[in-house]
Enzyme design. Structure first.
Site, PDB file in Angstrom:
ATOM      1  N   ASP A 147      -9.709   5.503 -32.607  1.00 17.12           N
ATOM      2  CA  ASP A 147     -10.278   6.327 -31.549  1.00 17.12           C
ATOM      3  C   ASP A 147     -11.783   6.388 -31.734  1.00 17.12           C
ATOM      4  OD1 ASP A 147      -9.402   8.383 -29.333  1.00 17.12           O
ATOM      5  OD2 ASP A 147     -10.993   9.358 -30.478  1.00 17.12           O
ATOM      6  N   ASN A 152     -20.122   9.279 -23.068  1.00 16.38           N
ATOM      7  CA  ASN A 152     -20.109   9.110 -21.619  1.00 16.38           C
ATOM      8  C   ASN A 152     -21.025  10.105 -20.921  1.00 16.38           C
ATOM      9  OD1 ASN A 152     -18.343   6.897 -21.141  1.00 16.38           O
ATOM     10  ND2 ASN A 152     -16.569   8.185 -21.577  1.00 16.38           N
ATOM     11  N   HIS A 180     -20.818   6.641 -17.577  1.00 12.72           N
ATOM     12  CA  HIS A 180     -19.541   5.940 -17.713  1.00 12.72           C
ATOM     13  C   HIS A 180     -19.664   4.418 -17.709  1.00 12.72           C
ATOM     14  CE1 HIS A 180     -16.713   9.315 -17.785  1.00 12.72           C
ATOM     15  NE2 HIS A 180     -17.588   9.943 -17.014  1.00 12.72           N
ATOM     16  N   ASP A 239     -17.987   2.180 -20.572  1.00 13.86           N
ATOM     17  CA  ASP A 239     -17.088   1.035 -20.384  1.00 13.86           C
ATOM     18  C   ASP A 239     -17.571  -0.158 -21.207  1.00 13.86           C
ATOM     19  OD1 ASP A 239     -15.559   2.518 -18.666  1.00 13.86           O
ATOM     20  OD2 ASP A 239     -16.337   1.594 -16.827  1.00 13.86           O
ATOM     21  N   GLU A 262      -9.984   5.980 -24.773  1.00 13.37           N
ATOM     22  CA  GLU A 262     -10.768   5.235 -25.768  1.00 13.37           C
ATOM     23  C   GLU A 262      -9.954   4.952 -27.027  1.00 13.37           C
ATOM     24  OE1 GLU A 262     -11.690   9.652 -26.548  1.00 13.37           O
ATOM     25  OE2 GLU A 262     -11.151   8.358 -24.871  1.00 13.37           O
TER      26      GLU A 262
END
Length: 316
Positions: A174, A182, A187, A191, A218
């Site tokens: 994680d 973010n 965002h 990504d 994630e």
């Protein structure tokens, strides 16, 4: 997965002339395998898993109908497309072959142009089906296996581990403080970071049987069949270190000035009475422990005390 390479066609016919004619027709564009009887056809189909089989009906020892029946009865070969090419030209012969699961039926003497056109049509259908199957198993953002694919492979590997008494290692990764990442960078940047982490995780797996998948958000999951706890922890620790070494800035992190990950892992002793759900829960619990203990570390369940990477409270 490469969908642009030559496809494999197995020609099974007891007549050497027919085999040679079909081989010469197909060789310029396809990888051609040859079998002179039913047993050879079954053996080569299982070994090479061709995209298409051109199968004669009338052969000594085992006819084409029996070959097709055995192909369909074996999970490994059941999906292979089969075209009958036969001297049996009655409508009931063709109907029988199609009812048994053949995709096509061409009577001898065959027309070369018709054979090539139908081969091209069926191979295109095979290619399209495989592309759709591949897309159904791939996460669109990271291009790793998706959760559906992981669930399928995980259950199969857990069953194999229990059956063979071999170890099975599982880890959950994680990204630390990813919400803050973010919020701080946006965002689209998140990504890009997730894709970079996914590529690094996949590149760190050493064997074809190992699997990296996106489990959700994630969170990634790594599956390492036939891997003891110490070796699995070493692999996962190296992946975590490689992700840190990407030096992706993370000014909003409370852990480090760059992007880091936490991981929790567990290894199944093949002889232990532990369900697949219990093994997954153990890895998930250890991921939570890694987060609670300060993040940027690997916690692993193995024989003896749980080990940690890096040393407790260290910050990279």
């Amino acid at each position: 997965m490469n969908f642009a390479g030559p496809q494999k066609v197995l020609v099974a016919d007891d007549d050497i002339v027919n085999r040679q004619v079909l081989a010469e027709l197909l060789k310029p564009e396809h990888t051609v395998l040859l079998a002179k009887n039913g047993l050879q056809a079954l053996e080569r189909a299982a070994r090479h898993l061709p995209d298409l089989i051109l199968l004669d009906v009338v052969m000594p020892d085992m006819d084409g109908y029996e070959v097709l029946r055995r192909l369909r009865a074996d999970a490994q070969t059941a999906h292979i497309t089969v075209m009958f090419i036969s001297g049996l030209a009655r409508p009931e012969d063709e109907a029988n072959g199609l009812k048994m699961g053949a995709a096509d039926y061409i009577s001898k003497p065959f027309n070369e142009t018709v054979v090539m056109a139908r081969v091209a049509m069926h191979l295109q259908m095979v290619r399209q089906r495989r592309m759709l199957e591949h897309l159904a198993h791939v996460d669109g953002l990271t291009e790793l296996a998706n959760r559906r694919r992981f669930d399928e492979v995980y259950e199969a590997e857990w069953q194999r581990s229990r059956r063979n008494g071999r170890p099975l290692s599982l880890a959950l990764l994680d990204i630390d403080s990813f919400k803050q990442y973010n919020d701080h960078y946006g965002h689209p940047a998140g990504d890009r970071a997730l894709r970079a982490v996914a590529r690094t995780a996949a590149a760190g797996l050493r064997r074809p049987a190992d699997l990296a998948a996106r489990y959700g958000g994630e969170e990634l999951v790594l599956l390492l069949p036939d891997t003891e706890a110490a070796q699995a922890q070493q692999v996962v620790s190296a992946i975590c270190a490689a992700i840190t070494e990407l030096q992706i800035p993370h000014e909003a992190s409370s852990v480090a000035p760059m992007l880091t990950v936490s991981a929790g892992g567990a290894t199944l002793d093949g002889a232990a009475p532990e369900s697949s759900a219990e093994l997954f829960t153990a890895a998930d619990t250890l991921l939570y422990q890694a987060k609670k203990s300060g993040r940027n570390r690997v916690e692993w369940r193995a024989t003896g005390p749980i080990a940690a990477w890096p040393k407790p409270h260290a910050v990279l």
